[in-house]
Scaffold this motif. Structure first.
Motif, PDB file in Angstrom:
ATOM      1  N   ARG B 800       0.681  -1.319   0.009  1.00  0.00           N
ATOM      2  CA  ARG B 800       0.021   0.165  -0.116  1.00  0.00           C
ATOM      3  C   ARG B 800       0.778   1.383  -0.013  1.00  0.00           C
ATOM      4  NH1 ARG B 800      -3.704  -3.626   2.141  1.00  0.00           N
ATOM      5  NH2 ARG B 800      -2.729  -3.653   4.372  1.00  0.00           N
ATOM      6  N   GLY B 801       1.744   1.185  -0.919  1.00  0.00           N
ATOM      7  CA  GLY B 801       2.520   2.433  -1.088  1.00  0.00           C
ATOM      8  C   GLY B 801       3.767   2.792  -0.093  1.00  0.00           C
ATOM      9  N   ARG B 802       3.876   1.732   0.814  1.00  0.00           N
ATOM     10  CA  ARG B 802       5.068   1.602   1.749  1.00  0.00           C
ATOM     11  C   ARG B 802       5.743   0.753   1.888  1.00  0.00           C
ATOM     12  NH1 ARG B 802       2.083   2.775   7.722  1.00  0.00           N
ATOM     13  NH2 ARG B 802       4.074   2.425   8.953  1.00  0.00           N
ATOM     14  N   ILE B 803       7.065   1.171   1.811  1.00  0.00           N
ATOM     15  CA  ILE B 803       8.212   0.036   2.030  1.00  0.00           C
ATOM     16  C   ILE B 803       8.149  -0.685   3.387  1.00  0.00           C
ATOM     17  CG2 ILE B 803      10.614  -0.212   1.715  1.00  0.00           C
ATOM     18  CD1 ILE B 803      10.903   2.122  -0.078  1.00  0.00           C
ATOM     19  N   VAL B 804       8.192  -1.755   3.012  1.00  0.00           N
ATOM     20  CA  VAL B 804       8.212  -2.633   4.430  1.00  0.00           C
ATOM     21  C   VAL B 804       9.367  -3.413   4.201  1.00  0.00           C
ATOM     22  CG1 VAL B 804       6.981  -4.511   5.842  1.00  0.00           C
ATOM     23  CG2 VAL B 804       5.653  -2.527   4.619  1.00  0.00           C
ATOM     24  N   PRO B 805      10.309  -3.444   5.016  1.00  0.00           N
ATOM     25  CA  PRO B 805      11.336  -4.521   5.199  1.00  0.00           C
ATOM     26  C   PRO B 805      10.869  -6.054   5.544  1.00  0.00           C
ATOM     27  CG  PRO B 805      11.439  -3.214   7.284  1.00  0.00           C
ATOM     28  CD  PRO B 805      10.319  -2.722   6.359  1.00  0.00           C
ATOM     29  N   LEU B 806      11.473  -6.660   4.927  1.00  0.00           N
ATOM     30  CA  LEU B 806      10.995  -8.288   5.224  1.00  0.00           C
ATOM     31  C   LEU B 806      12.097  -9.231   5.794  1.00  0.00           C
ATOM     32  CD1 LEU B 806       9.212  -9.012   1.690  1.00  0.00           C
ATOM     33  CD2 LEU B 806       8.141  -8.506   3.896  1.00  0.00           C
ATOM     34  N   LEU B 807      11.630 -10.112   6.723  1.00  0.00           N
ATOM     35  CA  LEU B 807      12.877 -10.798   7.421  1.00  0.00           C
ATOM     36  C   LEU B 807      12.294 -12.087   7.323  1.00  0.00           C
ATOM     37  CD1 LEU B 807      13.273  -8.368  10.255  1.00  0.00           C
ATOM     38  CD2 LEU B 807      14.856  -8.796   8.602  1.00  0.00           C
ATOM     39  N   SER B 808      13.089 -13.252   7.272  1.00  0.00           N
ATOM     40  CA  SER B 808      12.620 -14.633   7.113  1.00  0.00           C
ATOM     41  C   SER B 808      12.582 -14.953   8.609  1.00  0.00           C
ATOM     42  CB  SER B 808      13.536 -15.245   6.048  1.00  0.00           C
ATOM     43  OG  SER B 808      13.613 -16.582   6.631  1.00  0.00           O
ATOM     44  N   GLU B 817      17.312 -22.743   6.233  1.00  0.00           N
ATOM     45  CA  GLU B 817      16.414 -23.349   5.297  1.00  0.00           C
ATOM     46  C   GLU B 817      15.667 -22.029   4.766  1.00  0.00           C
ATOM     47  OE1 GLU B 817      15.442 -26.467   4.854  1.00  0.00           O
ATOM     48  OE2 GLU B 817      16.682 -27.302   6.219  1.00  0.00           O
ATOM     49  N   ALA B 818      15.370 -22.160   3.419  1.00  0.00           N
ATOM     50  CA  ALA B 818      14.463 -21.106   2.695  1.00  0.00           C
ATOM     51  C   ALA B 818      12.824 -21.251   3.188  1.00  0.00           C
ATOM     52  CB  ALA B 818      14.659 -21.376   1.397  1.00  0.00           C
ATOM     53  N   GLN B 819      12.250 -20.154   3.363  1.00  0.00           N
ATOM     54  CA  GLN B 819      10.806 -20.300   3.600  1.00  0.00           C
ATOM     55  C   GLN B 819      10.113 -20.895   2.505  1.00  0.00           C
ATOM     56  OE1 GLN B 819      11.425 -18.446   7.212  1.00  0.00           O
ATOM     57  NE2 GLN B 819       9.518 -19.475   6.391  1.00  0.00           N
ATOM     58  N   LEU B 820       9.159 -21.667   2.733  1.00  0.00           N
ATOM     59  CA  LEU B 820       8.167 -22.331   1.521  1.00  0.00           C
ATOM     60  C   LEU B 820       7.339 -21.368   1.342  1.00  0.00           C
ATOM     61  CD1 LEU B 820       8.021 -25.717   3.372  1.00  0.00           C
ATOM     62  CD2 LEU B 820       9.700 -24.889   1.466  1.00  0.00           C
ATOM     63  N   PRO B 821       7.189 -21.152  -0.262  1.00  0.00           N
ATOM     64  CA  PRO B 821       5.864 -20.462  -0.911  1.00  0.00           C
ATOM     65  C   PRO B 821       4.742 -21.241  -0.816  1.00  0.00           C
ATOM     66  CG  PRO B 821       7.660 -20.694  -2.551  1.00  0.00           C
ATOM     67  CD  PRO B 821       8.003 -21.570  -1.296  1.00  0.00           C
ATOM     68  N   ASN B 822       3.466 -20.869  -1.194  1.00  0.00           N
ATOM     69  CA  ASN B 822       2.513 -21.759  -1.558  1.00  0.00           C
ATOM     70  C   ASN B 822       2.436 -22.008  -2.927  1.00  0.00           C
ATOM     71  OD1 ASN B 822       1.580 -19.378  -2.695  1.00  0.00           O
ATOM     72  ND2 ASN B 822      -0.458 -19.127  -1.344  1.00  0.00           N
ATOM     73  N   GLU B 823       1.533 -22.916  -3.455  1.00  0.00           N
ATOM     74  CA  GLU B 823       1.424 -23.265  -4.912  1.00  0.00           C
ATOM     75  C   GLU B 823       1.658 -22.035  -6.067  1.00  0.00           C
ATOM     76  OE1 GLU B 823      -2.209 -24.209  -3.187  1.00  0.00           O
ATOM     77  OE2 GLU B 823      -0.506 -24.952  -1.817  1.00  0.00           O
ATOM     78  N   ASP B 824       0.937 -20.814  -5.518  1.00  0.00           N
ATOM     79  CA  ASP B 824       1.001 -19.583  -6.390  1.00  0.00           C
ATOM     80  C   ASP B 824       2.596 -18.814  -6.185  1.00  0.00           C
ATOM     81  OD1 ASP B 824      -1.584 -20.233  -7.206  1.00  0.00           O
ATOM     82  OD2 ASP B 824      -2.561 -19.045  -5.388  1.00  0.00           O
TER      83      ASP B 824
END
Lengths: 124, 888, 77
Positions: B800-808, B817-824
């Motif tokens: 929504r127009g805001r930069i959000v830092p992402l952490l695993s 380990e890498a985070q698992l994404p869903n089918e999409d």
């Protein structure tokens, strides 16, 4: 560093009560039951930061103890308080004349005791 | 418990019993001096013994009781029913304190208020009109006395007092505070008595001005006798004289003190010029003054001030005129003298005013004759209540033995005499005594009752016509009246309530709390069971029954949980009660004058919250005392009252407790904070430029920030507000600060009422489940891989127009380990609010939210950062609850 | 050690007791240009105070203790 106080009183109850109070406040306490024993401790290396002494004791009383302690080399400037009762106004003055810094009035307890000690003992 | 305390308790119980017995005997024999003396001795010894321990609440009440008994013993106060009641109530209180000491070894919370009230009530009895013999306060410091001593206040060396301080002291003096000039000349040999005069002088509180003089007689330095005191200390203080007496009791003969009258401070200072103010100007100013055109006078003076240099003597004098008009508007003679002084440009001569200069001490004197109209309503109402009670007593049927006890009649008589004396009707006493004597000989209440009714009929003006006091227990309503024990009448309700109160060990409550936690967990297993009944065993009917039963158990369990929460609630007075003493000790130590106002100490919160609040609050209060409130001199100079105000207020706002700590000290200077934060590398140069003042003030909460310009032993070294913040956040609280430089600081903490039930969201990562407290979760989103950008080696996304830092989460927990994404190819992302910023935490999947009982981890696990605690789930598995604040 | 004597500077710390006065007097006699630093000092016994007042040496730093600072300033300035 904890300050050391030498308590001199012939009544074990009084010694116990004052000692407990002061130890709770973080002081290191030495005790003696009369002037002779107190003087013996002072001449054999004990160097307290403060002496609290009763007036009426067998063998050697408080007034004599103060006079003798003041004559010892390391005790010229040490604060000394006498332990007196409500009615011993004369003894307080006598103590002061002999070189006491001040007096405490029995029963001395908790807050009052600490307040007075802090008044005469810098850094307590 | 130590032996001494045990000894004290057993002895004290005997004394209490003795006091009770003596009081009972006095009922029947109110004039026995022997009983009186014995009673005094009991109270006196009990007080003395209690002084051996640090039980201030107990000692205070006993002390007041002792003073009262002393007054009774000496005939200064008459023994009365009221007095006996009050003493018995005080002894009941002392007894209850002893019960508590016996169980816990100390005196717990909540007694301060009762102890103060009891003390006040006991002291009030000392001041009743019965006590007219109390010596009248004598004015000690008269001008005469000073002249006799050879020093007049006008000769004291206080000339160089800065004008603002002088004005402040003048105002203090006008407001009724005593300003003392004190000179302390230690005896030369005092060092050899273990004295340190400088240390003593430094302990004198509320010093507004000070001076040290060295009277060195030696001609060369080498000859100086360092162990012979040659010092003289001089100072001005507004400390109460009793406090000074106490502090200086070992050296009274070395102290010289003089009370300074207010006008002594009115002393214009500055450079005088050759060109004196024109006589015409002075005449016109005086004309305005004489015609009482004060507004015009003030206006003229302001104009004159604008036109002349502020350093001039005349400017100072003008400022003093304005000050005097403001501070002593009615002291026209003084104002006129000051205006006249312009002609000569010399200090005003107050000696012409001598009689009114010396502030009149209020003297206590009993009015000889007083009109009933002057009797205050409250007194009149109390009079009526007591009189009516006596009427009820007299109307009671005789005791079972068929006779009225003489003691009861005498008690009523004594009460009536006291009452009529209180309303200035001493001439009625003779009548009462006569009626009492007849009553005693007849052994019947009728004569007294008759006298009372006739008297009341004749003195209509004594009948109180206002609203009666709402809570007055009716004696007639009680089947049997016992005398002496207040608990039996007015306090009856309380006494019943007290008997219904049960003291329970804290451990038991904690155990109950744990059990209900387990119960909630066990109960949550029922839906699983119902599910299995249907899906695994195919018994649908049973499944439905289990669900119905679950609903019942669920309701009971929730109610039970609520009730236990209620039990765990504690008033904040638990923490507040230690503040009066603490504030007093610290302010004394710092030489500051502080008034502490506590509000809302009945506000309740969970025991854990209250306990968690204790240390941060103490820290904040110390900070306020240490760095917020200024020294009396600084306050005077800043135009504030000498006494700083520290306000601690607790209130409840919906499901949170709000604690505010407000002081009217020097506040926080945002500039200082900014630069300090910059120096310590907490903010960069760009931030330094654009940070707002409010944000700057908030920097005090940043880790590694210490606001103190001067580190003292009170607030400690390096431990700052960041510790306060983390302690408050640990219990899901928030803390904030507002400050206006020069005006004061307001610190506020908001905490949950209870921390027992936590709503958490269950998430899955690396094949494990974790909980995250819901109050931190802003939202949950699924972020497509393509929308994740890497900026400066950090993953971010735009939401929504805001930069959000992402952490695993796997990275945060050091799982490689890498985070698992869903089918999409979308990542489940938890947006959490940490320290006011939004951060996204990537996880593998979201699950449901649950209510859990969060238990902090103990032992080795307790040291693990990143976790708030653990909880048991309905199926018996353990859920680790993350603490994103520590994790990130 | 409550007073540490450096070349031309006496550094006061914590509590300066009654018996420190003699050494202080001697040092100030030998070092007429000696300066004093009170920064870490919390109390000075009256005996040393009067020595300081007799000499009034230049003060490099006043004590952090507010109350002591107020008194020393009126005594030594």
């Amino acid at each position: 560093m904890a300050k050391t106080i030498l308590l001199v009183d012939d009544s074990v109850t009084m010694l116990m009560s004052v000692k407990t109070n002061l130890e709770m406040a973080g002081f290191k306490i030495e005790t003696a039951e009369d002037g002779v024993k107190a003087l013996a401790k002072l001449t054999s290396g004990l160097k307290p930061d403060l002496i609290i002494t009763d007036i009426n004791m067998p063998n050697m009383g408080g007034i004599e103890l103060i006079k003798k302690a003041r004559a010892l080399p390391g005790f010229r400037f040490m604060p000394i308080l006498t332990l007196t009762t409500e009615s011993q106004q004369g003894k307080r003055d006598e103590g002061k004349a002999a070189g006491a810094t001040g007096w405490l009035v029995k029963p001395v307890g908790g807050a009052d005791l600490l307040k007075i000690i802090k008044q005469v003992l810098p850094g307590a | 418990m130590n032996n001494l305390l045990e000894q004290f308790l057993s002895e004290a119980r005997d004394f209490l019993q003795g006091i009770g017995e003596k009081l009972m005997q006095l009922e029947n024999d109110p004039d026995s001096t022997e009983l009186m003396v014995e009673l005094f001795r009991f109270v006196h010894t009990l007080k003395g013994n209690s002084g051996l321990f640090d039980f201030p609440e107990m000692t205070r009440v006993l002390h007041a009781s002792e003073d009262l008994m002393d007054a009774v013993r000496n005939g200064r106060v008459n023994y009365s029913q009221t007095l006996a009641d009050q003493l018995l109530e005080a002894m009941d209180f002392v007894g209850s304190l002893m019960d508590e000491i016996e169980v816990t070894g100390k005196i717990g919370s909540n007694h301060l208020v009762i102890s103060t009230e009891l003390t006040k009530a006991l002291r009030a009895l000392l001041d009743t009109p019965d006590a007219v013999n109390v010596p009248v306060a004598i004015e000690v410091y008269t001008e005469d006395a000073l002249t006799v001593k050879g020093i007049s206040w006008s000769e004291l060396p206080i000339m160089d007092l800065p004008e603002t301080i002088a004005m402040g002291l003048h105002r203090c003096s006008i407001d009724g505070e005593t300003v003392l000039w004190l000179q302390y000349t230690p005896e030369p040999e005092c060092f050899f008595k273990g004295e340190d005069p400088f240390f003593l002088a430094r302990q004198i509180p509320d010093v507004a001005w000070r001076h040290v003089i060295l009277n060195n007689s030696a001609s060369t330095l080498a000859e100086m006798d360092v162990f012979s005191s040659q010092l003289v200390f001089q100072l001005l203080t507004i400390a109460p004289e009793t406090e000074l007496d106490d502090l200086l009791r070992y050296v009274p003969d070395q102290i010289h003190r003089v009370k300074i009258p207010a006008l002594a401070f009115v002393k214009p200072s500055g450079s005088s010029t050759d060109q004196a103010i024109d006589d015409d100007v002075i005449d016109s100013v005086l004309a305005l003054f004489d015609n009482d055109e004060i507004d015009a006078l003030i206006h003229t003076i302001n104009t004159m001030l604008e036109l002349s240099s502020p350093e001039l003597w005349s400017s100072s004098a003008l400022r003093w005129v304005l000050h005097l008009i403001d501070a002593e508007p009615d002291n026209k003679p003084a104002q006129r003298i000051l205006l006249e002084a312009f002609r000569t440009q010399t200090a005003p001569d107050w000696s012409v005013l001598t009689p009114p200069i010396v502030p009149q001490h209020k003297t206590v004197s009993a009015p000889i004759h007083v009109n009933t109209s002057e009797i205050p309503d409250t007194l009149l109402r109390d009079f009526n209540v007591v009189i009516n009670t006596q009427k009820e007593i007299l109307s009671l049927p005789a005791t079972s033995s068929g006779a009225w006890s003489a003691g009861r009649l005498k008690a009523v008589g004594a009460t009536l005499i006291g009452c009529y004396r209180a309303v200035q009707r001493p001439h009625e006493i003779e009548g009462i005594e006569a009626a009492l004597n007849i009553a005693l000989t007849q052994n019947s209440p009728v004569p007294l009752l008759g006298w009372l009714e006739t008297s009341l009929a004749n003195t209509q003006e004594l009948i109180f016509k206002g609203e009666p006091e709402p809570v007055v227990a009716s004696l007639a309503a009680q089947p049997e009246v016992k005398f002496g024990r207040r608990t039996d009448d007015a306090r009856g309700e309380n006494a019943v309530a007290a008997s219904k109160t049960l003291k329970v060990d804290q451990d038991k409550i904690d155990r109950l709390m744990n059990l209900i936690g387990e119960m909630v967990v066990a109960k949550n297993a029922l839906p699983y069971l119902a599910n299995r009944a249907e899906t695994v065993f195919g018994v649908r009917e049973l499944s439905r029954e289990i669900k119905a039963q679950y609903a019942v158990i669920n309701r009971v369990a929730e109610e039970m949980q609520d009730t236990i929460m209620q039990v765990r609630m504690m008033p904040v007075s638990f923490i507040f009660q230690r503040f009066p003493r603490m504030v007093r000790d610290i302010s004394r130590k710092l030489g500051k004058e502080v008034e502490l106002v506590l509000e809302g100490d009945a506000t309740e919160a969970d025991k854990n919250i209250i306990e968690a609040l204790s240390d941060p609050l103490i820290h904040i209060v110390r900070n306020s005392l240490d760095h917020g409130l200024e020294m009396p001199e600084a306050r005077l100079a800043a135009g504030k009252s000498v006494t700083g105000k520290l306000h601690i207020r607790a209130s409840q706002e919906s499901d949170r407790v709000l604690i505010e700590i407000i002081d009217d000290g020097k506040g926080i200077n945002p500039e200082v904070i900014k630069h300090k934060a910059y120096e310590k590398g907490l903010i960069d140069e760009a931030t330094l430029e654009r940070i707002s003042d409010q944000d700057a003030v908030n920097l005090v909460f940043a880790a590694g920030f210490s606001t103190a310009d001067v580190i003292s032993d009170l607030s400690g070294r390096g431990v700052g507000m960041d510790v306060v913040r983390s302690a408050v956040e640990k219990v899901n609280g928030t803390v904030g600060i507002e400050s206006v430089a020069g005006k004061g600081t307001r610190l506020f903490m908001s905490l949950p009422l209870s921390m027992a039930v936590t709503n958490v969201m269950i998430i899955e990562s690396n094949k494990q489940i974790f909980g995250v407290p819901m109050d931190l979760v802003v939202e949950t989103v699924r972020v497509p891989r393509v929308q994740i950008r890497t900026i400066k080696q950090k993953q971010t996304t735009v939401l929504r127009g805001r930069i959000v830092p992402l952490l695993s989460l796997n990275d945060l927990l050091a799982r490689n380990e890498a985070q698992l994404p869903n089918e999409d190819d979308e990542f489940a992302t938890l947006i959490v609010r940490v320290h006011g910023e939004h951060v996204g935490i990537l996880v593998d999947d979201f699950r449901e939210t649950v209510d859990i009982i969060l238990k902090p981890m103990t032992g080795i696990l307790g040291g693990l950062p990143g976790y708030s605690g653990a909880a048991l789930l309905g199926d018996g598995s353990v859920l680790m609850v993350l603490n994103p604040r520590e994790l990130i | 050690m409550a007073i540490e004597y450096k070349k031309s500077l006496a550094v006061f710390s914590d509590f300066v007791g009654v018996e420190d006065a003699e050494a202080l007097l001697e040092w100030l006699g030998k070092n007429p240009k000696g300066k004093v630093n009170f920064e870490e000092c919390t109390h000075i016994h009256a005996s040393s105070l009067q020595v300081l007042m007799a000499v009034k040496p230049p003060v490099v730093a006043w004590p952090k203790d507010e109350n002591l600072q107020l008194w020393l300033k009126v005594a030594l300035e």
